[in-house]
Write a protein that holds these residues in place. Structure first.
Motif, PDB file in Angstrom:
ATOM      1  N   ARG A  86      33.186 -27.865 112.480  1.00 27.98           N
ATOM      2  CA  ARG A  86      32.095 -27.037 112.988  1.00 27.98           C
ATOM      3  C   ARG A  86      31.406 -27.754 114.145  1.00 27.98           C
ATOM      4  NH1 ARG A  86      28.524 -23.056 109.847  1.00 27.98           N
ATOM      5  NH2 ARG A  86      26.886 -22.684 111.364  1.00 27.98           N
ATOM      6  N   MET A  87      31.121 -27.025 115.179  1.00 29.99           N
ATOM      7  CA  MET A  87      30.530 -27.622 116.371  1.00 29.99           C
ATOM      8  C   MET A  87      29.044 -27.885 116.161  1.00 29.99           C
ATOM      9  SD  MET A  87      30.985 -26.083 120.132  1.00 29.99           S
ATOM     10  CE  MET A  87      30.860 -27.177 121.534  1.00 29.99           C
ATOM     11  N   LYS A  88      28.593 -29.045 116.619  1.00 33.04           N
ATOM     12  CA  LYS A  88      27.151 -29.322 116.542  1.00 33.04           C
ATOM     13  C   LYS A  88      26.419 -28.362 117.463  1.00 33.04           C
ATOM     14  CE  LYS A  88      25.252 -33.526 115.682  1.00 33.04           C
ATOM     15  NZ  LYS A  88      25.012 -33.229 114.273  1.00 33.04           N
ATOM     16  N   ARG A  89      25.262 -27.918 117.043  1.00 33.12           N
ATOM     17  CA  ARG A  89      24.512 -26.953 117.840  1.00 33.12           C
ATOM     18  C   ARG A  89      24.049 -27.576 119.151  1.00 33.12           C
ATOM     19  NH1 ARG A  89      21.227 -22.806 114.613  1.00 33.12           N
ATOM     20  NH2 ARG A  89      23.367 -22.300 114.173  1.00 33.12           N
ATOM     21  N   ARG A  90      24.233 -26.846 120.238  1.00 32.59           N
ATOM     22  CA  ARG A  90      23.783 -27.311 121.550  1.00 32.59           C
ATOM     23  C   ARG A  90      23.716 -26.110 122.482  1.00 32.59           C
ATOM     24  NH1 ARG A  90      29.079 -29.394 124.852  1.00 32.59           N
ATOM     25  NH2 ARG A  90      27.795 -28.657 126.557  1.00 32.59           N
ATOM     26  N   ASP A  91      23.051 -26.287 123.604  1.00 32.55           N
ATOM     27  CA  ASP A  91      22.956 -25.216 124.591  1.00 32.55           C
ATOM     28  C   ASP A  91      23.910 -25.504 125.742  1.00 32.55           C
ATOM     29  OD1 ASP A  91      21.009 -24.109 122.990  1.00 32.55           O
ATOM     30  OD2 ASP A  91      19.353 -24.995 124.099  1.00 32.55           O
ATOM     31  N   PHE A  92      24.259 -24.466 126.471  1.00 32.05           N
ATOM     32  CA  PHE A  92      25.285 -24.581 127.505  1.00 32.05           C
ATOM     33  C   PHE A  92      24.833 -23.945 128.808  1.00 32.05           C
ATOM     34  CE2 PHE A  92      27.339 -24.475 123.449  1.00 32.05           C
ATOM     35  CZ  PHE A  92      28.387 -25.375 123.548  1.00 32.05           C
ATOM     36  N   TYR A 130      31.335 -15.017 113.612  1.00 30.41           N
ATOM     37  CA  TYR A 130      31.595 -16.329 114.201  1.00 30.41           C
ATOM     38  C   TYR A 130      30.369 -17.222 114.123  1.00 30.41           C
ATOM     39  CZ  TYR A 130      35.573 -13.838 116.204  1.00 30.41           C
ATOM     40  OH  TYR A 130      36.705 -13.089 116.368  1.00 30.41           O
ATOM     41  N   ASP A 131      30.586 -18.525 114.325  1.00 30.55           N
ATOM     42  CA  ASP A 131      29.476 -19.476 114.321  1.00 30.55           C
ATOM     43  C   ASP A 131      28.667 -19.367 115.608  1.00 30.55           C
ATOM     44  OD1 ASP A 131      30.098 -20.525 111.858  1.00 30.55           O
ATOM     45  OD2 ASP A 131      31.249 -22.216 112.663  1.00 30.55           O
ATOM     46  N   TYR A 132      27.367 -19.259 115.435  1.00 27.30           N
ATOM     47  CA  TYR A 132      26.440 -19.326 116.577  1.00 27.30           C
ATOM     48  C   TYR A 132      26.271 -20.804 116.898  1.00 27.30           C
ATOM     49  CZ  TYR A 132      21.858 -19.453 118.871  1.00 27.30           C
ATOM     50  OH  TYR A 132      20.826 -19.698 119.735  1.00 27.30           O
ATOM     51  N   VAL A 133      26.548 -21.211 118.148  1.00 30.71           N
ATOM     52  CA  VAL A 133      26.472 -22.639 118.456  1.00 30.71           C
ATOM     53  C   VAL A 133      25.322 -23.009 119.379  1.00 30.71           C
ATOM     54  CG1 VAL A 133      28.873 -23.184 117.938  1.00 30.71           C
ATOM     55  CG2 VAL A 133      28.282 -22.449 120.238  1.00 30.71           C
ATOM     56  N   GLY A 134      24.690 -22.064 120.026  1.00 29.97           N
ATOM     57  CA  GLY A 134      23.562 -22.405 120.879  1.00 29.97           C
ATOM     58  C   GLY A 134      23.281 -21.313 121.896  1.00 29.97           C
ATOM     59  N   ARG A 135      22.407 -21.636 122.839  1.00 23.24           N
ATOM     60  CA  ARG A 135      22.017 -20.640 123.830  1.00 23.24           C
ATOM     61  C   ARG A 135      22.756 -20.866 125.145  1.00 23.24           C
ATOM     62  NH1 ARG A 135      16.683 -21.084 125.534  1.00 23.24           N
ATOM     63  NH2 ARG A 135      17.026 -23.315 125.329  1.00 23.24           N
ATOM     64  N   LEU A 136      22.893 -19.792 125.896  1.00 22.84           N
ATOM     65  CA  LEU A 136      23.367 -19.891 127.270  1.00 22.84           C
ATOM     66  C   LEU A 136      22.131 -20.103 128.130  1.00 22.84           C
ATOM     67  CD1 LEU A 136      25.754 -19.667 129.251  1.00 22.84           C
ATOM     68  CD2 LEU A 136      25.214 -17.236 129.455  1.00 22.84           C
ATOM     69  N   LEU A 137      22.118 -21.193 128.881  1.00 22.62           N
ATOM     70  CA  LEU A 137      20.928 -21.551 129.649  1.00 22.62           C
ATOM     71  C   LEU A 137      20.851 -20.792 130.967  1.00 22.62           C
ATOM     72  CD1 LEU A 137      21.192 -25.404 129.122  1.00 22.62           C
ATOM     73  CD2 LEU A 137      19.560 -23.860 128.015  1.00 22.62           C
ATOM     74  N   LYS A 138      19.635 -20.379 131.279  1.00 24.28           N
ATOM     75  CA  LYS A 138      19.392 -19.819 132.609  1.00 24.28           C
ATOM     76  C   LYS A 138      19.353 -20.993 133.592  1.00 24.28           C
ATOM     77  CE  LYS A 138      16.435 -16.098 130.871  1.00 24.28           C
ATOM     78  NZ  LYS A 138      16.095 -16.381 129.483  1.00 24.28           N
ATOM     79  N   PRO A 139      19.596 -20.742 134.882  1.00 26.32           N
ATOM     80  CA  PRO A 139      19.537 -21.850 135.850  1.00 26.32           C
ATOM     81  C   PRO A 139      18.190 -22.556 135.776  1.00 26.32           C
ATOM     82  CG  PRO A 139      20.427 -19.876 136.884  1.00 26.32           C
ATOM     83  CD  PRO A 139      19.942 -19.470 135.527  1.00 26.32           C
ATOM     84  N   GLY A 140      18.231 -23.881 135.705  1.00 27.49           N
ATOM     85  CA  GLY A 140      17.000 -24.667 135.660  1.00 27.49           C
ATOM     86  C   GLY A 140      16.378 -24.787 134.285  1.00 27.49           C
ATOM     87  N   GLU A 141      16.908 -24.071 133.302  1.00 23.72           N
ATOM     88  CA  GLU A 141      16.356 -24.139 131.945  1.00 23.72           C
ATOM     89  C   GLU A 141      16.873 -25.395 131.251  1.00 23.72           C
ATOM     90  OE1 GLU A 141      15.834 -21.087 128.145  1.00 23.72           O
ATOM     91  OE2 GLU A 141      17.401 -20.713 129.610  1.00 23.72           O
ATOM     92  N   GLU A 142      15.979 -26.047 130.520  1.00 28.71           N
ATOM     93  CA  GLU A 142      16.361 -27.277 129.817  1.00 28.71           C
ATOM     94  C   GLU A 142      16.970 -26.943 128.460  1.00 28.71           C
ATOM     95  OE1 GLU A 142      16.163 -30.574 130.815  1.00 28.71           O
ATOM     96  OE2 GLU A 142      15.804 -29.581 132.739  1.00 28.71           O
ATOM     97  N   PRO A 143      18.031 -27.667 128.065  1.00 30.52           N
ATOM     98  CA  PRO A 143      18.594 -27.425 126.729  1.00 30.52           C
ATOM     99  C   PRO A 143      17.616 -27.837 125.634  1.00 30.52           C
ATOM    100  CG  PRO A 143      19.768 -29.218 127.861  1.00 30.52           C
ATOM    101  CD  PRO A 143      18.758 -28.679 128.826  1.00 30.52           C
ATOM    102  N   SER A 144      17.697 -27.162 124.516  1.00 27.88           N
ATOM    103  CA  SER A 144      16.865 -27.512 123.361  1.00 27.88           C
ATOM    104  C   SER A 144      17.438 -28.758 122.704  1.00 27.88           C
ATOM    105  CB  SER A 144      16.894 -26.386 122.323  1.00 27.88           C
ATOM    106  OG  SER A 144      16.492 -25.171 122.908  1.00 27.88           O
ATOM    107  N   GLU A 145      16.567 -29.490 122.034  1.00 25.19           N
ATOM    108  CA  GLU A 145      17.034 -30.599 121.199  1.00 25.19           C
ATOM    109  C   GLU A 145      17.148 -30.036 119.786  1.00 25.19           C
ATOM    110  OE1 GLU A 145      17.746 -33.797 121.952  1.00 25.19           O
ATOM    111  OE2 GLU A 145      17.425 -33.366 124.082  1.00 25.19           O
TER     112      GLU A 145
END
Length: 147
Positions: free
Chosen positions: A21-27, A118-133
């Motif tokens: 399983r993938m660790k949660r992260r934003d992309f 399916y597994d939710y793995v994170g958010r798709l980032l808008k330009p300039g948006e910081e990924p969540s921790e």
């Protein structure tokens, strides 16, 4: 006996052992693109700003699959407009603001289907948006409880 990946083995038939399983992260869009099933065995796609691991659906989303063009991409527009060609893909972040109400409803319905399957793995980032921790606790929480 023999090895599983030998001729005719599981790996050759595309039934490789499931990935952990993938660790949660934003992309960002660029980061998402490498998970296309070709450069990376894991296949991710985004729907309505959320990224899902669709690797177990590789016969649909893999390089040879009918929805393969969505692998590593934001599939929202294509799913909303039932368009399976390159016209439905944007290389820049797509805010979907030009879609009509029916199309946006379709995107939300697809999002719900992906959440169930399916597994939710994170958010798709808008330009300039910081990924969540994400903490380990959030990471292991059932993904359906998000939002």
């Amino acid at each position: 006996w023999g090895t599983r990946s030998g001729p005719g083995g599981a790996a050759r038939r595309g039934e490789a052992a499931p990935l952990p399983r993938m660790k949660r992260r934003d992309f960002s869009l660029e980061q998402l693109r490498e998970f296309d099933g070709a450069r990376n065995p894991r296949i991710l796609l985004a729907v309505n700003g959320k990224v899902f691991d669709v690797t177990k659906g590789s016969k649909f989303y893999g390089p040879e699959g009918p929805y393969g063009i969505f692998a590593g991409r934001d599939a929202s527009r294509g799913l909303a407009t039932f368009c399976l060609d390159k016209d439905a893909l944007r290389d820049e972040y797509d805010d979907l603001s030009d879609l009509n109400a029916v199309q946006m409803e379709s995107v939300r319905e697809w999002e719900m289907q992906f959440k169930e399957k399916y597994d939710y793995v994170g958010r798709l980032l808008k330009p300039g948006e910081e990924p969540s921790e994400y903490t380990d606790e959030e990471d292991t929480k059932d993904h359906t409880k998000q939002e």
